[in-house]
Design an enzyme around this catalytic site. Structure first.
Site, short mmCIF file in Angstrom:
data_model
loop_
_atom_site.label_atom_id
_atom_site.label_comp_id
_atom_site.label_asym_id
_atom_site.label_seq_id
_atom_site.Cartn_x
_atom_site.Cartn_y
_atom_site.Cartn_z
CB SER A 141 -95.61 -34.59 -4.59
OG SER A 141 -96.39 -35.62 -5.16
CD GLU B 230 -100.95 -37.82 -6.14
OE1 GLU B 230 -102.07 -37.48 -5.74
OE2 GLU B 230 -100.77 -38.63 -7.05
CE1 TYR C 293 -97.87 -36.19 0.35
CE2 TYR C 293 -98.50 -36.27 -1.97
CZ TYR C 293 -97.52 -36.30 -0.99
OH TYR C 293 -96.21 -36.44 -1.36
P1 NAP Z 1 -92.20 -41.98 3.57
O1 NAP Z 1 -91.44 -43.24 3.33
O2 NAP Z 1 -93.63 -42.06 3.92
O3 NAP Z 1 -91.43 -41.21 4.74
C1 NAP Z 1 -92.01 -40.10 5.36
C2 NAP Z 1 -91.10 -39.63 6.48
O4 NAP Z 1 -91.71 -38.48 7.10
C3 NAP Z 1 -90.90 -40.66 7.60
O5 NAP Z 1 -89.56 -40.58 8.05
C4 NAP Z 1 -91.85 -40.17 8.68
O6 NAP Z 1 -91.44 -40.54 9.98
C5 NAP Z 1 -91.71 -38.66 8.51
N1 NAP Z 1 -92.80 -37.91 9.12
C6 NAP Z 1 -94.14 -38.12 9.01
N2 NAP Z 1 -94.81 -37.22 9.74
C7 NAP Z 1 -93.89 -36.43 10.33
C8 NAP Z 1 -93.97 -35.32 11.21
N3 NAP Z 1 -95.13 -34.84 11.67
N4 NAP Z 1 -92.81 -34.75 11.64
C9 NAP Z 1 -91.61 -35.23 11.19
N5 NAP Z 1 -91.48 -36.27 10.36
C10 NAP Z 1 -92.61 -36.86 9.93
O7 NAP Z 1 -92.08 -41.00 2.32
P2 NAP Z 1 -91.03 -41.02 1.10
O8 NAP Z 1 -91.56 -41.86 0.02
O9 NAP Z 1 -89.66 -41.25 1.64
O10 NAP Z 1 -91.15 -39.51 0.59
C11 NAP Z 1 -90.29 -38.48 1.09
C12 NAP Z 1 -90.90 -37.12 0.80
O11 NAP Z 1 -91.06 -36.97 -0.61
C13 NAP Z 1 -92.29 -36.90 1.39
O12 NAP Z 1 -92.40 -35.54 1.71
C14 NAP Z 1 -93.23 -37.24 0.24
O13 NAP Z 1 -94.45 -36.58 0.43
C15 NAP Z 1 -92.44 -36.71 -0.92
N6 NAP Z 1 -92.64 -37.36 -2.21
C16 NAP Z 1 -92.54 -38.71 -2.33
C17 NAP Z 1 -92.68 -39.30 -3.58
C18 NAP Z 1 -92.53 -40.79 -3.76
O14 NAP Z 1 -92.94 -41.29 -4.82
N7 NAP Z 1 -91.95 -41.51 -2.81
C19 NAP Z 1 -92.89 -38.49 -4.70
C20 NAP Z 1 -92.97 -37.11 -4.54
C21 NAP Z 1 -92.82 -36.54 -3.29
P3 NAP Z 1 -91.93 -41.93 10.67
O15 NAP Z 1 -90.96 -42.97 10.18
O16 NAP Z 1 -91.81 -41.62 12.10
O17 NAP Z 1 -93.33 -42.19 10.20
O1 F7E Z 2 -100.94 -45.23 -5.58
C1 F7E Z 2 -103.68 -46.99 -7.26
C2 F7E Z 2 -104.02 -45.70 -6.56
O2 F7E Z 2 -100.46 -45.13 -3.14
C3 F7E Z 2 -100.65 -45.27 -6.95
C4 F7E Z 2 -96.81 -41.14 -2.78
O3 F7E Z 2 -95.44 -41.45 -2.63
O4 F7E Z 2 -96.58 -40.89 -5.15
C5 F7E Z 2 -97.27 -41.60 -4.15
O5 F7E Z 2 -98.67 -41.38 -4.25
C6 F7E Z 2 -101.91 -45.57 -7.73
C7 F7E Z 2 -103.12 -44.73 -7.32
O6 F7E Z 2 -99.07 -43.76 -4.79
C8 F7E Z 2 -104.16 -49.66 -4.86
O7 F7E Z 2 -105.41 -45.41 -6.65
C9 F7E Z 2 -104.74 -49.25 -6.91
O8 F7E Z 2 -103.79 -44.28 -8.47
O9 F7E Z 2 -98.76 -46.18 -4.68
P1 F7E Z 2 -99.78 -45.15 -4.46
P2 F7E Z 2 -99.63 -42.31 -5.13
O10 F7E Z 2 -100.99 -42.11 -4.65
O11 F7E Z 2 -99.36 -42.08 -6.58
C10 F7E Z 2 -96.74 -39.46 -5.12
C11 F7E Z 2 -95.90 -38.87 -6.22
C12 F7E Z 2 -96.49 -38.89 -3.79
O12 F7E Z 2 -96.05 -37.75 -3.66
C13 F7E Z 2 -97.02 -39.64 -2.62
O13 F7E Z 2 -96.34 -39.25 -1.42
O14 F7E Z 2 -102.28 -46.91 -7.45
N1 F7E Z 2 -104.01 -48.19 -6.47
N2 F7E Z 2 -104.86 -50.16 -5.93
C14 F7E Z 2 -103.62 -48.42 -5.22
N3 F7E Z 2 -102.87 -47.70 -4.38
C15 F7E Z 2 -102.63 -48.20 -3.14
N4 F7E Z 2 -101.86 -47.51 -2.28
N5 F7E Z 2 -103.17 -49.41 -2.75
C16 F7E Z 2 -103.95 -50.16 -3.57
O15 F7E Z 2 -104.39 -51.25 -3.19
#
Ligand code: NAP
Ligand code: F7E
Length: 334
Positions: free
Chosen positions: A129, A131, A153
């Protein structure tokens, strides 16, 4: 027929990747966690669409249970594993650091161990990520930018990144890190900021809600469309050599800009409805992420298709459909 195993198949990316791989003719296996209620809403359409023998199969498992992961890998003998399972919410990782690290860091190690001890050569994708860059030392961020994580995270993802690199170098395994910047969609979890905004704005438009409470509006992110990003995951595993790639749009926008875009599309003045709630601020914030995906463009031939404006509209249109249905039910007293 190729077999793929996906952890996190019930999540946003898992569901898009399952769509994508089934369309490519794969047999797709997904690991799901036992839950007291159904949580397969994002993949239910795949069962409905399949007529003959289902090519999507689900098994129970958890990244915190290493013996279960090894048993699944040995039994299914997949060609490709996509490790998408994670406690993926950055804010929640401050409340649940131990569980987050157990799943997002040690969970990866457990799965890598299962891959290493498998007698079949398995290709492995790790969901790394942006992050990991956290308090980024340069803009834009590339595969060479040093990591500086700002949350449990982020720290867990850095651990998994390096374990993946080390398993590649130590054991000559085909394992890759995709360093994906934020990607969103109508299937995005409802507590991530983009989806929170599109849900609230459409509900306000329909008279179902009056205010939207947010935290830091100044944070900037490189937001792309999840449907585009799963293709990059697959492409990484189709190369001759395993490697790590940044996947991003190259554009960065603030939370405020996303809010303004969505409310303007709905013909509303966001400043009348948005209020700041300090509960949504993080103990340490990531201020600015912007990726440089030149390597993915050059080596994988990948590029994002959906723009920032289109993404905001796709999500708003989808949530408007949900809000309108909710309004009809409410008006009929249900
Ligand atoms: P998401 O919607 O939160 O989905 C997370 C998945 O992980 C869900 O299927 C959840 O299952 C499963 N999970 C959680 N804890 C687990 C455990 N202990 N054992 C097995 N499965 C578990 O996340 P996403 O946005 O699809 O992201 C997919 C991956 O990419 C994650 O690893 C995330 O950290 C990474 N990532 C995401 C982003 C983004 O912007 N979306 C960017 C960079 C990296 P349940 O449905 O049972 O909760
Ligand atoms: O926050 C700000 C918050 O929770 C984005 C995950 O998929 O992307 C995701 O992480 C920004 C942050 O995503 C609210 O402070 C303001 O600066 O949508 P977010 P994230 O933290 O960037 C990365 C790449 C991953 O890997 C992660 O799994 O938005 N913000 N107000 C808020 N964020 C949330 N959630 N809620 C608010 O009310």
């Amino acid at each position: 027929m190729k077999k793929a195993l996906i952890t996190g198949i019930t999540g946003q990316d898992g569901s898009y990747l399952a769509d994508f791989l089934l369309n490519k003719g794969y047999q797709v296996w997904g690991i799901i966690r036992r839950s007291s209620s159904f949580h397969t809403g994002r993949i239910d359409h795949l069962y409905r669409d399949l007529h003959e023998e289902p090519q999507l199969r689900l098994v129970y498992g958890d990244l915190t249970d290493g013996s279960n992961l090894s048993a699944i890998v040995n039994e299914i003998r997949p060609d490709e594993i996509y490790n998408l399972g994670a406690q993926s919410h950055v804010r929640v990782s401050f409340d649940m650091p131990i569980f987050t690290v157990d799943t997002d860091a040690l969970g990866t190690l457990r799965l890598l161990e299962a891959v290493r001890s498998s007698d079949k050569a398995v290709k492995f994708y790790q969901a790394s990520s942006s992050e990991m860059y956290g308090k980024a030392t340069e803009v834009p961020q590339t595969e060479m930018t040093p990591f500086y994580p700002r949350s449990p995270y982020g720290c867990a993802k850095v651990y998994s990144f390096w374990q993946t690199v080390n398993y590649r170098e130590a054991y000559n395994l085909f394992v890759c890190n995709g360093i994906l910047f934020n990607h969103e969609s109508p299937r995005r979890g409802e507590t991530f900021v983009t989806r929170k905004i599109t849900m609230a704005a459409t509900r306000i438009k329909c008279g179902l809600q009056s205010k939207l409470y947010l935290g830091n509006l100044d944070a900037k992110r490189d937001w792309g469309y999840a449907g585009d990003y799963v293709e990059a995951m697959w492409l990484m595993l189709q190369q001759d050599k395993p490697d790590d790639y940044v996947v991003a749009t190259g554009e960065s926008h603030s939370v405020r800009e996303f809010v303004a875009e969505v409310f303007a599309y709905l013909d509303m003045d966001w400043q009348k409805y948005v209020e700041i709630d300090p509960r949504y601020f993080r103990p340490s914030e990531v201020d600015l992420l912007q990726g440089d995906a030149s390597k993915a463009r050059k080596v994988l031939g990948w590029k994002p298709k959906v723009t920032f404006k289109e993404l905001a509209r796709i999500m708003t249109d989808a949530d408007m459909g949900i809000a309108e249905r909710e309004k009809i039910l409410k008006d009929h007293g249900r």
